[in-house]
Design an enzyme around this catalytic site. Sequence first.
Site, PDB file in Angstrom:
ATOM      1  N   HIS A 134       0.791  -1.224   0.000  1.00  0.00           N
ATOM      2  CA  HIS A 134       0.000   0.000   0.000  1.00  0.00           C
ATOM      3  C   HIS A 134       0.825   1.278   0.000  1.00  0.00           C
ATOM      4  O   HIS A 134       0.279   2.378   0.146  1.00  0.00           O
ATOM      5  CB  HIS A 134      -0.949  -0.020   1.208  1.00  0.00           C
ATOM      6  CG  HIS A 134      -2.237   0.657   0.950  1.00  0.00           C
ATOM      7  ND1 HIS A 134      -2.734   1.638   1.768  1.00  0.00           N
ATOM      8  CD2 HIS A 134      -3.150   0.499  -0.047  1.00  0.00           C
ATOM      9  CE1 HIS A 134      -3.882   2.056   1.297  1.00  0.00           C
ATOM     10  NE2 HIS A 134      -4.161   1.382   0.199  1.00  0.00           N
ATOM     11  N   LYS A 136       2.808   4.552  -1.234  1.00  0.00           N
ATOM     12  CA  LYS A 136       2.648   5.531  -2.309  1.00  0.00           C
ATOM     13  C   LYS A 136       3.672   6.617  -2.055  1.00  0.00           C
ATOM     14  O   LYS A 136       3.369   7.631  -1.419  1.00  0.00           O
ATOM     15  CB  LYS A 136       1.238   6.121  -2.300  1.00  0.00           C
ATOM     16  CG  LYS A 136       0.152   5.089  -2.455  1.00  0.00           C
ATOM     17  CD  LYS A 136      -1.110   5.598  -1.790  1.00  0.00           C
ATOM     18  CE  LYS A 136      -2.089   4.485  -1.657  1.00  0.00           C
ATOM     19  NZ  LYS A 136      -2.419   4.168  -0.295  1.00  0.00           N
ATOM     20  N   ASP A 141      16.361  12.058  -6.259  1.00  0.00           N
ATOM     21  CA  ASP A 141      17.758  12.427  -6.029  1.00  0.00           C
ATOM     22  C   ASP A 141      18.215  12.201  -4.589  1.00  0.00           C
ATOM     23  O   ASP A 141      19.115  12.878  -4.109  1.00  0.00           O
ATOM     24  CB  ASP A 141      17.996  13.891  -6.428  1.00  0.00           C
ATOM     25  CG  ASP A 141      17.654  14.155  -7.879  1.00  0.00           C
ATOM     26  OD1 ASP A 141      17.822  13.228  -8.701  1.00  0.00           O
ATOM     27  OD2 ASP A 141      17.217  15.278  -8.199  1.00  0.00           O
TER      28      ASP A 141
END
Length: 195
Positions: A134, A136, A141
Amino acid sequence: MKSQNHFLMVALAACLAFILLSRFGSALPFSFVPFSAPSPLPPYATFELGFSPRGQSLNIILNGIRRAESSIIVAAYSFTSRPISTALLEAHRRGVNVRVIADSRANTNRYTAVTFLANHGVPVRVNDRYAIFHHKFMIFDERHVQTGSFNYSAAAVDRNTENVLLLRNVPELAALYVREWQRLWNESIGVRPNY
């Protein structure tokens, strides 16, 4: 600056609380202890915050991808967004090291951004070791952290209530995300191109 750092920590805690409460409701499987950073956020840290539907969430993510110079790592649950997958492919083509981990169940039985990126040479792995993968988040960089509830999908842009938080110039926080992402990458399965 002190109030800005406080706001960033409150925003992070709110995102975490929202995710946990939406997943478990009031029956959290553990006692909730507020997150504390190993050190304050740097005084030069900045943030962008967006909401959807029809807000700035997608643009914040796309701008983060376009500004990346050396690396982008992605952890995704549902990954069907054409604009995000296209921007990641463009970053890959300009020499940015792009790598993606996504939920296996949500992304392998149909053509998704996972398939699209793998077919174009972007290293992609899927993870099926949890009830749902789950996460996200993206790290740009190894300095900038994008997180929130926003799934990388069209529904997140147009139909769902979602949030995106992009924290810039937070290398210590980014390092914690990179460490977790690397652990997940190591246990995930590579996606082969379909053509």
